[in-house]
Design an enzyme around this catalytic site. Structure first.
Site, PDB file in Angstrom:
ATOM      1  N   ASP A  36      -1.253  17.088 -12.648  1.00  0.00           N
ATOM      2  CA  ASP A  36      -0.724  16.533 -11.412  1.00  0.00           C
ATOM      3  C   ASP A  36       0.685  16.041 -11.737  1.00  0.00           C
ATOM      4  O   ASP A  36       1.037  15.870 -12.917  1.00  0.00           O
ATOM      5  CB  ASP A  36      -1.613  15.388 -10.930  1.00  0.00           C
ATOM      6  N   ASP A  38       3.091  13.478  -9.451  1.00  0.00           N
ATOM      7  CA  ASP A  38       3.325  12.069  -9.146  1.00  0.00           C
ATOM      8  C   ASP A  38       2.258  11.205  -9.800  1.00  0.00           C
ATOM      9  O   ASP A  38       1.064  11.370  -9.543  1.00  0.00           O
ATOM     10  CB  ASP A  38       3.321  11.832  -7.633  1.00  0.00           C
TER      11      ASP A  38
END
Length: 356
Positions: A36, A38
């Site tokens: 991922d 952020d």
């Protein structure tokens, strides 16, 4: 892909995970690592400490990496440029965004050139154009679908047009439903909050949600690993970890973003990772990662249930304490309130962010 979303932690059996995980370098057990962005690699536009070095080490070892993000406000090429500017060399083909995935899904379901009413950033419009669809802004343009993604400039008029279109029978696609997105100042409203506005106005859910925790992004990435195993690294239990489990993949929760230890202890089975570390050092250092759940009495710790929650006694690594607490919390439903029964336990709870 290996394992199933219903298995504890999903993926290989416990003995195999011990050999490939905390008994050696965690990364050595996987052919592909999917990150991922952020909360894992960066916060908004600044790299998280140690992230650049960790990804650089993977590249130096010739390991395959990919990036899967629910953020629909940037195109894959823009995300790759952002990463490269931070010192993480990345190509657009390594980046999977919910905006691109939504555009591809609509391309497969609509005639070429069909109008799509867009609620979101320019990146979503660009992805739709790239697959031969025509972004529009009003219900009067007779859209064939509504595509809703995060955009910091989304306002009432955008939501009003989408509401009118959906009420008229136009199918509603959401790129993702993240309630919040991370920032240096703390969590901010995400696309899920904007979707909730329409959900309230319409009294219904979107017809299709494309991004995590739906498994499409991770399943697409995992196909690149061939017969090898894939590890998903994320900071959110409700998107990254649940999405990995739905895709039948192992997951590593890093505590650099949204989800914290209290949320982990209270997590339902569908949102429980296979491993936890404070940051990406856990990929390489066996002492910086732990498999969860552990045993209630292991690593120098003893976790138990009291009439006010959980109790922790003993001494040892904070991560081993976490593994013991997960064992008890997940099997009993107690927690996430934890009382220290020793001075060392108090220090470990403070390190885990559980101190009163």
């Amino acid at each position: 892909m290996t394992g199933s979303a219903g298995d504890a932690g999903s993926g290989p059996d416990r003995g195999e995970r011990d050999r490939a995980g905390t008994a050696g370098r965690l990364v050595d057990g996987y052919a592909l690592v999917v990150f991922d962005l952020d909360g894992v690699i960066y916060l908004i536009d600044r790299p998280i400490p140690g992230a650049v070095e960790a990804v650089g080490r993977l590249h130096a070892e010739g390991r395959a990496v990919a990036y899967a993000t629910n953020n629909a406000s940037r195109r894959s090429s823009e995300v790759a440029d952002l990463l490269t500017g931070m010192g993480v060399p990345a190509g657009p083909e390594e980046v999977l965004t919910s905006a691109a995935a939504t555009a591809e899904l609509l391309r497969d379901r609509l005639p070429a050139g069909a109008p799509v009413l867009v609620v979101g950033a320019e990146a979503l419009r660009a992805e739709l154009r790239a697959v031969g669809l025509r972004p529009v802004s009003t219900v009067d343009e007779e859209p064939a679908a509504v595509a809703q993604g995060y955009g910091p400039q989304v306002g009432w008029s955008d939501l009003a047009e989408a509401s009118l279109a959906v009420r008229a029978g136009v199918p509603w696609y959401a790129t993702n439903t993240d309630r919040t997105l991370p920032s240096p100042r703390g969590p901010l409203p995400g696309n899920g909050s904007l979707v909730a506005v329409l959900r309230t106005a319409l009294g219904r859910d979107p017809d299709v949600v494309v991004g995590k925790p739906e498994p499409a992004l991770f399943a697409t990435a995992a196909r690149r690993a061939g017969e090898g195993r894939t590890l998903v690294v994320g900071d959110r239990l409700d998107t990254d970890i649940e999405g990995a489990r739905r895709a039948g993949l192992d997951s590593l929760l890093v505590l650099t973003g949204v989800s914290d230890v209290a949320e982990l202890l209270a997590a339902p089975e569908a949102r429980r990772p296979a491993y936890v570390s404070f940051d990406l050092a856990g990929l390489f250092d066996p002492a910086a990662v732990v498999r969860v759940p552990g045993a209630a009495d292991a690593g120098g710790w003893s976790a138990s249930v009291t009439d006010v929650g959980l109790a922790l006694d003993g001494a040892g690594r904070p991560l081993d304490a976490l593994a013991a607490l997960c064992a008890v919390a997940w099997s009993t439903g107690a927690g996430p309130r934890v009382r220290p029964a020793s001075e060392a336990a108090g220090e470990a709870l403070a390190a885990l962010g559980l101190a009163d």
